[in-house]
Design a protein around this motif. Structure first.
Motif, PDB file in Angstrom:
ATOM      1  N   SER A  59      -4.505   7.804  -6.646  1.00 23.64           N
ATOM      2  CA  SER A  59      -4.289   7.149  -5.365  1.00 23.64           C
ATOM      3  C   SER A  59      -4.292   5.633  -5.488  1.00 23.64           C
ATOM      4  N   LYS A 101      -4.682  -3.528  -3.465  1.00 28.19           N
ATOM      5  CA  LYS A 101      -3.245  -3.259  -3.433  1.00 28.19           C
ATOM      6  C   LYS A 101      -2.871  -2.240  -4.507  1.00 28.19           C
ATOM      7  N   ALA A 102      -1.838  -1.470  -4.240  1.00 30.60           N
ATOM      8  CA  ALA A 102      -1.391  -0.450  -5.190  1.00 30.60           C
ATOM      9  C   ALA A 102      -0.990  -1.095  -6.513  1.00 30.60           C
ATOM     10  N   CYS A 103      -1.512  -0.563  -7.607  1.00 33.10           N
ATOM     11  CA  CYS A 103      -1.174  -1.099  -8.929  1.00 33.10           C
ATOM     12  C   CYS A 103       0.324  -1.027  -9.194  1.00 33.10           C
ATOM     13  N   SER A 104       0.962   0.039  -8.699  1.00 38.66           N
ATOM     14  CA  SER A 104       2.381   0.254  -8.982  1.00 38.66           C
ATOM     15  C   SER A 104       3.283  -0.729  -8.257  1.00 38.66           C
ATOM     16  N   LYS A 105       2.739  -1.501  -7.325  1.00 38.62           N
ATOM     17  CA  LYS A 105       3.573  -2.477  -6.623  1.00 38.62           C
ATOM     18  C   LYS A 105       4.167  -3.481  -7.607  1.00 38.62           C
ATOM     19  N   THR A 149       5.635   2.113 -11.554  1.00 43.36           N
ATOM     20  CA  THR A 149       5.054   3.441 -11.799  1.00 43.36           C
ATOM     21  C   THR A 149       4.951   3.768 -13.286  1.00 43.36           C
ATOM     22  N   PHE A 194       0.802  -1.222   0.000  1.00 42.75           N
ATOM     23  CA  PHE A 194       0.000   0.000   0.000  1.00 42.75           C
ATOM     24  C   PHE A 194       0.840   1.280   0.000  1.00 42.75           C
ATOM     25  N   ALA A 246      -0.851   4.604  -6.790  1.00 48.51           N
ATOM     26  CA  ALA A 246       0.269   4.888  -5.885  1.00 48.51           C
ATOM     27  C   ALA A 246       0.170   4.132  -4.572  1.00 48.51           C
ATOM     28  N   ASN A 247      -1.041   4.013  -4.026  1.00 42.65           N
ATOM     29  CA  ASN A 247      -1.192   3.467  -2.677  1.00 42.65           C
ATOM     30  C   ASN A 247      -2.267   2.396  -2.537  1.00 42.65           C
ATOM     31  N   GLY A 248      -3.133   2.269  -3.489  1.00 48.34           N
ATOM     32  CA  GLY A 248      -4.213   1.320  -3.320  1.00 48.34           C
ATOM     33  C   GLY A 248      -5.176   1.777  -2.238  1.00 48.34           C
ATOM     34  N   ARG A 249      -5.871   0.819  -1.663  1.00 46.44           N
ATOM     35  CA  ARG A 249      -6.817   1.122  -0.593  1.00 46.44           C
ATOM     36  C   ARG A 249      -6.951  -0.102   0.291  1.00 46.44           C
TER      37      ARG A 249
END
Length: 322
Positions: free
Chosen positions: A90, A101-105, A109, A75, A93-96
């Motif tokens: 958001s 989970k954050a897509c960028s994980k 990016t 996250f 970058a961070n998910g919820r």
């Protein structure tokens, strides 16, 4: 190949990386005990490790520092080079927490992705949205897709559209290189099912072995360095013949993906993709673990293809400029 080669073989959808990165591969193809899933394409994840939360790591060219625990944070994953991309929504970058989970994980990016996931940069916005719907309604249930299910069920329509718009607008990075070879380094699987080289070598056999161009940077989920796909000698030429329909086993991909195979409208590009990922999508369509209207159109296209045929197709497509 038919319109759905795009839908079938292309991106696993918005957080496909998250999906691929977290689910383990079974020992055999669902619904067909006689056809095992190749472990090189469906790697089983190693046990979850405790990541160091004290030592800060850095990368050349970046002023930022992260511990390995921060790098692996679902996250708040790292953004080493914020000037390399526009502002992230958001959800990217961070998910919820707790489920989105954050897509960028996993997709990083700039949308390059990893072999255990999908690249998203430059895919049609509507295509990404459609793939998320397929995850949500159960049309995408491949052996490496398990962790996408809770994400797809929890994410909102607005979040999906924001993420799809972000990744669709990104330029496609030159992310994958292809090398034909008889031997490859021995490897071990680390977090997310990503392969890293270790001492020694072995025959490549009928496999695609994708390794980071810069292993330590990939371990830190760097967004500037991609991967080298090692493929069997002769597979690129064989794949070219299949992609162009010369073998009679399938249809020319250019029919629906355009003469340069870079997509038309909602039909996604085929060029420059991770060949391990592409193989997995073709195979999932053939065995029925990737379904839905578009995938069903692809099924007769892949019906006569062997696993070696699909490997060759994936290898050739990866050689083409994104």
């Amino acid at each position: 190949m038919k319109l759905v080669f795009a839908g079938a073989l292309m991106v696993m959808g918005l957080a496909a990386a998250g999906a691929l990165a977290q689910s383990a591969a079974p020992s055999a193809t669902p619904g067909s005990a006689a056809t095992p899933l190749p472990d090189w394409a469906y790697p089983a994840n190693p046990p979850i490790a405790d990541f160091d939360a004290k030592e800060e790591k850095s990368l050349p060219g970046s002023s930022r520092k992260y511990t390995q625990a921060q790098v692996e944070n679902d996250f708040a994953p790292p953004d080493w080079f914020p000037d390399d991309h526009p502002p992230m929504p958001s959800v990217v970058a961070n998910g919820r927490p707790p489920a989105v989970k954050a897509c960028s994980k996993c997709h990083v990016t700039t949308g390059g992705g990893h072999p255990e996931s999908s690249d998203l940069a430059g895919l049609p916005e509507a295509y990404i949205v459609r793939q998320m719907a397929d995850f949500k309604d159960g049309h995408r249930k491949g052996a490496r897709a398990g962790s996408m299910f809770p994400i797809a069920k929890a994410v909102t329509d607005d979040e999906v559209r924001e993420a799809a718009k972000y990744y669709a607008a990104l330029p496609r990075p030159a992310w994958n290189k292809v090398v034909e070879t008889d031997t490859v380094p021995k490897t071990e699987l680390r977090v997310g099912g990503m392969r890293f080289p270790i001492d020694g070598s072995e025959p490549i056999g009928s496999r695609i072995i994708e390794l980071p161009q810069a292993p330590e940077r990939a371990h830190l989920r760097d967004s500037r360095f991609g991967f080298v796909a090692n493929v069997p000698v002769g597979s690129v030429a064989r794949g070219e013949a299949l992609v162009k329909g010369g073998s009679g086993q399938t249809q020319p991909c250019a029919t629906c993906h355009g003469p340069d195979l870079k997509g038309i409208s909602e039909v996604p590009h085929l060029t420059g993709r991770s060949p391990m990922y592409v193989f997995r999508q073709l195979n999932d369509i053939k065995i029925g673990t990737r379904s839905g209207a578009n995938a069903e159109l692809m099924q007769p296209v892949v019906a006569k293809l062997s696993q070696d045929d699909m490997l060759a197709i994936a290898a050739y497509l990866a050689t083409l400029s994104p």
